[in-house]
Scaffold this motif. Sequence first.
Motif, short mmCIF file in Angstrom:
data_model
loop_
_atom_site.label_atom_id
_atom_site.label_comp_id
_atom_site.label_asym_id
_atom_site.label_seq_id
_atom_site.Cartn_x
_atom_site.Cartn_y
_atom_site.Cartn_z
N LEU A 1 12.88 6.81 43.74
CA LEU A 1 13.95 6.19 44.53
C LEU A 1 13.36 5.27 45.60
O LEU A 1 13.90 4.18 45.86
CB LEU A 1 14.83 7.26 45.17
N VAL A 2 12.26 5.70 46.20
CA VAL A 2 11.62 4.89 47.24
C VAL A 2 10.98 3.64 46.63
O VAL A 2 11.12 2.53 47.16
CB VAL A 2 10.56 5.72 47.99
N GLN A 3 10.29 3.82 45.51
CA GLN A 3 9.58 2.70 44.88
C GLN A 3 10.49 1.86 43.98
O GLN A 3 10.06 0.80 43.50
CB GLN A 3 8.40 3.22 44.07
N LYS A 4 11.69 2.37 43.71
CA LYS A 4 12.65 1.66 42.85
C LYS A 4 12.10 1.44 41.44
O LYS A 4 12.29 0.38 40.84
CB LYS A 4 13.07 0.33 43.48
N ARG A 5 11.44 2.45 40.92
CA ARG A 5 10.96 2.41 39.53
C ARG A 5 10.76 3.85 39.05
O ARG A 5 10.17 4.68 39.74
CB ARG A 5 9.67 1.62 39.40
N HIS A 6 11.30 4.12 37.86
CA HIS A 6 11.26 5.48 37.34
C HIS A 6 10.08 5.72 36.41
O HIS A 6 9.90 6.85 35.92
CB HIS A 6 12.57 5.80 36.63
N SER A 7 9.25 4.71 36.18
CA SER A 7 8.08 4.90 35.34
C SER A 7 7.05 5.82 36.00
O SER A 7 6.10 6.25 35.33
CB SER A 7 7.43 3.55 35.01
N VAL A 8 7.23 6.16 37.28
CA VAL A 8 6.32 7.10 37.93
C VAL A 8 6.36 8.47 37.27
O VAL A 8 5.44 9.27 37.45
CB VAL A 8 6.63 7.23 39.43
N ILE A 9 7.41 8.73 36.49
CA ILE A 9 7.49 10.03 35.82
C ILE A 9 6.39 10.18 34.78
O ILE A 9 6.03 11.30 34.41
CB ILE A 9 8.88 10.23 35.17
N ASP A 10 5.82 9.08 34.30
CA ASP A 10 4.73 9.18 33.34
C ASP A 10 3.50 9.84 33.97
O ASP A 10 2.75 10.55 33.29
CB ASP A 10 4.37 7.79 32.81
N ALA B 1 -0.36 1.36 36.17
CA ALA B 1 0.91 0.92 36.76
C ALA B 1 0.74 0.50 38.21
O ALA B 1 1.70 0.52 38.98
CB ALA B 1 1.94 2.04 36.64
N ARG B 2 -0.47 0.12 38.59
CA ARG B 2 -0.74 -0.19 40.00
C ARG B 2 -0.02 -1.45 40.49
O ARG B 2 0.03 -1.69 41.70
CB ARG B 2 -2.25 -0.35 40.21
N ASP B 3 0.53 -2.26 39.58
CA ASP B 3 1.25 -3.46 40.02
C ASP B 3 2.62 -3.13 40.61
O ASP B 3 3.27 -3.98 41.21
CB ASP B 3 1.41 -4.45 38.87
N GLY B 4 3.08 -1.88 40.46
CA GLY B 4 4.33 -1.45 41.07
C GLY B 4 5.58 -1.88 40.33
O GLY B 4 6.69 -1.67 40.83
N LYS B 5 5.42 -2.45 39.13
CA LYS B 5 6.59 -2.93 38.38
C LYS B 5 7.14 -1.83 37.48
O LYS B 5 6.41 -0.94 37.04
CB LYS B 5 6.20 -4.15 37.54
N GLU B 6 8.42 -1.92 37.19
CA GLU B 6 9.05 -0.96 36.30
C GLU B 6 8.57 -1.19 34.87
O GLU B 6 8.37 -2.34 34.44
CB GLU B 6 10.58 -1.09 36.36
N ASP B 7 8.37 -0.11 34.12
CA ASP B 7 7.96 -0.21 32.73
C ASP B 7 9.12 -0.76 31.91
O ASP B 7 10.27 -0.34 32.08
CB ASP B 7 7.58 1.19 32.22
N PRO B 8 8.86 -1.70 30.97
CA PRO B 8 9.93 -2.27 30.14
C PRO B 8 10.73 -1.22 29.38
O PRO B 8 11.92 -1.40 29.12
CB PRO B 8 9.18 -3.20 29.18
#
Length: 275
Positions: A36-45, A95-102
């Motif tokens: 929620l803070v980073q606005k990307r759910h790919s952190v679950i990987d 994923a260090r660029d902070g972008k959401e995974d496609p």
Amino acid sequence: MFDVAAEFPGGAFALNLLWSALGVAAVLGVTFGIALVQKRHSVIDVAWAMGFVVVAAVSFAASSAAGADAGRRLLLLLLVGVWGLRLAGFIGWRARDGKEDPRYEALLSKAPGSKNRYALTRVYLPQGAVLFFVSLTIQVGMFSTGTLGWLAWLGVAVWLIGLGFESVGDAQLAAFKADPGNRGTVLNTGLWRYTRHPNYFGDAAVWVGLFLVVADSWPGVLTILSPVLMIWALAGKTGKPLTEARMSGRPGYREYLETTSGFFPLPPRPSTKEL
């Protein structure tokens, strides 16, 4: 084949199921907050691999006074820790660029309402359930009382092969992607010449190895469905199929499909152009 040294501590194991479930829930809860803070759910990987490390650590602590075999407990903690920390570290670095995974962008684009709530119900809860089920191999192994035998050491050998394929495959793919000249092309050298998914094959071999370490002592063999589920997910559901669907439009990929084994490493086949 199976070493039965003493009665399996069922009561202590049942309590550990609760502690492990709470550990998985805590990992996913923290991860959801970070997402929620980073606005990307790919952190679950990253959390996926770390969840197994947490379960191994929780089960190791809970089994300390249960009369379980100390050698198997230490071995499982080491094997799961090395595998999980390496994988989590690599995914985090990638994923260090902070972008959401496609993949997650495509999934969340289907959300009928809140994307975060949709992610919670369609990503976090299912992955938590799968993580807990697959980790039953680790949990049972931590409470097994039989000493390590030949099957367990065979499992270590299979685990080493899997870790090698996964680590080398990931390194080769990272080096390939780092070269701008390779953009839009297909990696078909190194381990990728023998299997289209050395990382997924390696992951599967790791879990087969862990199962053999646990199956060496009763009732570890009963956890056979845990590695089966992992392999099915990697080869038939979320790993291989989604990756190949995403790669299908690249030039040369059709020929790569014809010449390279889909999962288990095999010598390359001749393409139809060569026949």
